[in-house]
Design an enzyme around this catalytic site. Sequence first.
Site, PDB file in Angstrom:
ATOM      1  N   LYS A   1       0.861  -1.116   0.143  1.00 35.62           N
ATOM      2  CA  LYS A   1       0.024  -0.027  -0.236  1.00 35.62           C
ATOM      3  C   LYS A   1       0.717   1.255   0.001  1.00 35.62           C
ATOM      4  O   LYS A   1       1.653   1.554   1.030  1.00 35.62           O
ATOM      5  CB  LYS A   1      -0.875   0.138   1.184  1.00 35.62           C
ATOM      6  CG  LYS A   1      -1.882   0.996   1.170  1.00 35.62           C
ATOM      7  CD  LYS A   1      -2.494   1.485   2.352  1.00 35.62           C
ATOM      8  CE  LYS A   1      -1.808   2.518   3.118  1.00 35.62           C
ATOM      9  NZ  LYS A   1      -1.378   3.999   2.429  1.00 35.62           N
TER      10      LYS A   1
ATOM     11  N   GLU B   1      10.700   1.211   9.735  1.00 37.49           N
ATOM     12  CA  GLU B   1      11.816   2.134   9.473  1.00 37.49           C
ATOM     13  C   GLU B   1      10.984   3.524   9.890  1.00 37.49           C
ATOM     14  O   GLU B   1      10.312   4.080   8.957  1.00 37.49           O
ATOM     15  CB  GLU B   1      12.229   2.149   8.291  1.00 37.49           C
ATOM     16  CG  GLU B   1      12.784   0.857   7.702  1.00 37.49           C
ATOM     17  CD  GLU B   1      14.008   0.595   7.971  1.00 37.49           C
ATOM     18  OE1 GLU B   1      14.729   1.610   8.894  1.00 37.49           O
ATOM     19  OE2 GLU B   1      14.799  -0.428   8.162  1.00 37.49           O
TER      20      GLU B   1
ATOM     21  N   CYS C   1      13.713  10.854   5.973  1.00 32.95           N
ATOM     22  CA  CYS C   1      14.007  10.624   7.388  1.00 32.95           C
ATOM     23  C   CYS C   1      15.569  10.475   7.875  1.00 32.95           C
ATOM     24  O   CYS C   1      15.993  10.766   9.029  1.00 32.95           O
ATOM     25  CB  CYS C   1      13.408   8.893   7.797  1.00 32.95           C
ATOM     26  SG  CYS C   1      14.303   7.864   6.647  1.00 32.95           S
TER      27      CYS C   1
ATOM     28  N   GLU D   1      11.192  16.174  13.595  1.00 31.92           N
ATOM     29  CA  GLU D   1      11.999  16.091  12.499  1.00 31.92           C
ATOM     30  C   GLU D   1      11.373  17.380  11.746  1.00 31.92           C
ATOM     31  O   GLU D   1      10.265  17.562  11.551  1.00 31.92           O
ATOM     32  CB  GLU D   1      11.167  14.961  11.558  1.00 31.92           C
ATOM     33  CG  GLU D   1      12.096  13.733  11.667  1.00 31.92           C
ATOM     34  CD  GLU D   1      11.564  12.693  10.687  1.00 31.92           C
ATOM     35  OE1 GLU D   1      10.380  12.250  10.939  1.00 31.92           O
ATOM     36  OE2 GLU D   1      12.317  12.050  10.232  1.00 31.92           O
TER      37      GLU D   1
HETATM   38  P1  ADP Z   1       4.552  10.543   6.704  1.00 31.28           P
HETATM   39  O1  ADP Z   1       4.552  11.394   8.157  1.00 31.28           O
HETATM   40  O2  ADP Z   1       5.861  10.223   6.147  1.00 31.28           O
HETATM   41  O3  ADP Z   1       3.302  10.864   5.678  1.00 31.28           O
HETATM   42  P2  ADP Z   1       2.916   8.261   7.700  1.00 31.28           P
HETATM   43  O4  ADP Z   1       3.351   7.523   8.716  1.00 31.28           O
HETATM   44  O5  ADP Z   1       1.811   9.266   7.950  1.00 31.28           O
HETATM   45  O6  ADP Z   1       4.165   9.104   7.174  1.00 31.28           O
HETATM   46  O7  ADP Z   1       2.658   7.705   6.321  1.00 31.28           O
HETATM   47  C1  ADP Z   1       3.302   6.531   5.972  1.00 31.28           C
HETATM   48  C2  ADP Z   1       2.497   5.374   5.580  1.00 31.28           C
HETATM   49  O8  ADP Z   1       1.745   5.030   6.398  1.00 31.28           O
HETATM   50  C3  ADP Z   1       1.614   5.955   4.379  1.00 31.28           C
HETATM   51  O9  ADP Z   1       1.586   4.728   3.498  1.00 31.28           O
HETATM   52  C4  ADP Z   1       0.622   6.174   5.071  1.00 31.28           C
HETATM   53  O10 ADP Z   1      -0.659   5.964   4.237  1.00 31.28           O
HETATM   54  C5  ADP Z   1       0.585   4.911   5.961  1.00 31.28           C
HETATM   55  N1  ADP Z   1      -0.479   5.357   7.124  1.00 31.28           N
HETATM   56  C6  ADP Z   1      -0.938   6.466   7.612  1.00 31.28           C
HETATM   57  N2  ADP Z   1      -1.738   5.977   8.999  1.00 31.28           N
HETATM   58  C7  ADP Z   1      -1.867   4.727   8.798  1.00 31.28           C
HETATM   59  C8  ADP Z   1      -2.833   3.843   9.752  1.00 31.28           C
HETATM   60  N3  ADP Z   1      -3.399   4.540  10.855  1.00 31.28           N
HETATM   61  N4  ADP Z   1      -2.740   2.746   9.542  1.00 31.28           N
HETATM   62  C9  ADP Z   1      -1.716   2.089   8.494  1.00 31.28           C
HETATM   63  N5  ADP Z   1      -1.199   2.974   7.563  1.00 31.28           N
HETATM   64  C10 ADP Z   1      -1.191   4.324   7.922  1.00 31.28           C
END
Ligand code: ADP
Length: 508
Positions: free
Chosen positions: A204, A279, A313, A409
């Site tokens: 995903k 990560e 990161c 960050e």
């Molecule tokens: P960033 O701050 O880099 O956007 P996120 O952790 O929000 O980092 O997003 C990284 C990935 O995690 C993306 O693919 C996002 O769609 C997914 N993501 C965000 N929230 C959730 C959640 N509650 N459960 C599963 N995946 C998530």
Amino acid sequence: MAVAGGMRFRVGGNRAPRWYPSIMSDALGPGRDLLRSDCYVGGIWVGADERFPVEDPSTGEVLARVPDLPDAVVDDALVAAARAFPAWRARPAHERAGFLARMAARMHDRERELGALITAENGKPLAEAVGEVRYAASFLEWFAGEAVRVYGETLPATRSDQRITVLREPVGPCAFITPWNFPAAMLTRKLGPALAAGCTVVAKPAEATPLTTLALAGIADELGLPAGVFNVVTGEAARVGGHLITSRWIRKISFTGSTEVGRLIQRAAADHLARVSLELGGNAPFLVFADADLDRAVAAALIAKFRNAGQSCVAANRFLVEGRVAGLFGEKLVAEIKKLVVADGRTPNASIGPLINRDAVAKVRRLVEDAVARGARLVHGAVPAADHQLVEPVVLAGITSDMPIWREEIFGPVVAMRTFATEAEAIALANDTEYGLVAYLCSRDASRQVRVAEALEVGMIGVNEGLISTAQAPFGGVKQSGYGREGSHHGLDDYTVYKYVNTRVEPA
Ligand code: ADP
């Protein structure tokens, strides 16, 4: 692994893309066939009634509308991965390696087009995007090599009528959740070892940048990867991501993203004890000692700070400079920063593209504004405007530990500096964070390099070097930056399990 029930594919049938506005056909030229707006599930392109837009961060234009897949179709992807697993793991390792090598070669062949797609959805300058495509392909090449070296063991038994062997087997179907900052490389760094080991995958991508992942699925499809081995689903993060990580079909979850979401994933995975590797965020210190080659330090700082507009990161987040050289280092750094061109990533000489979205700009603004309000000095640049995703570099001095910019960050083109007086103070300040992904240190003193590298609480260190990620080295962090290692021969560990076989051998 037996799989019950049939699959409910809704076949979109649109191998030719349905959505590509003129900007994409212009940007991609002959590569426009890479643009896909449906998901890849069980070897079939699947649409959905509900879709969400993917926007170009440089122009705000809608590039495509990709499916917000219903849970039932996400289930289809999971079932497809589970169903494809036995045959894929049974393939000779040489065949899996051959596929990875062919996919890497195809990525090289199409690096301009893939790069244009990354620039379009992520914003990074085209040259940097093409660099990401090469870097992404390097993981497939590396793991093509590793695939044929997944060795088991034979061990001396304590009894003469026993033989002990240890098989190394694939862990099973994997779920990947990837971020938007390196849409190609964060996928292949997981896909390479998974496919090499014999695992199957449901990936995903982030909502902001699903098109690169879908294009890579398109390449896998063109190359004849068996249906179900690699599936891509898109949709609302918490729902679709949540569905993947709580699925009983999934044996391993690999996540790259924020520490906050990493914690949610680890909790959710506990119910069915899927293996997890995370990560997560970083808060990298960049240490400049007075004995450093300052020009080298500036060159390292530029790449560590401004690659991907600071949205990485491993971006240098906290600059710690020995007081005696702080003024000179700052001057040299600002002189180089003035040469950087902030522009739409398609501009030929662009060095910094837009931030991914307005929320990212708002965060950078908040951190800079707050630091200035608490007494930091604006050495170069200004508080970024709220209404513009192209953010000019900012250099702040006089950062203190009470400022959010010290703790969080930044994820933007902001250099936040403070000084130190002694090596011990530098180490203490560098370690004053919950994160532990990477650190950079600049010094010409070989003993100091060793002492400081050993004292820093991180998973990776650059010594007089600002760009250290590479396929043959283990990438990963400690503390709140997560666990697990990607790349290197250790990168296969997360995708394999050991099976010990004790065989009774009767005398003739
Ligand atoms: P960033 O701050 O880099 O956007 P996120 O952790 O929000 O980092 O997003 C990284 C990935 O995690 C993306 O693919 C996002 O769609 C997914 N993501 C965000 N929230 C959730 C959640 N509650 N459960 C599963 N995946 C998530």
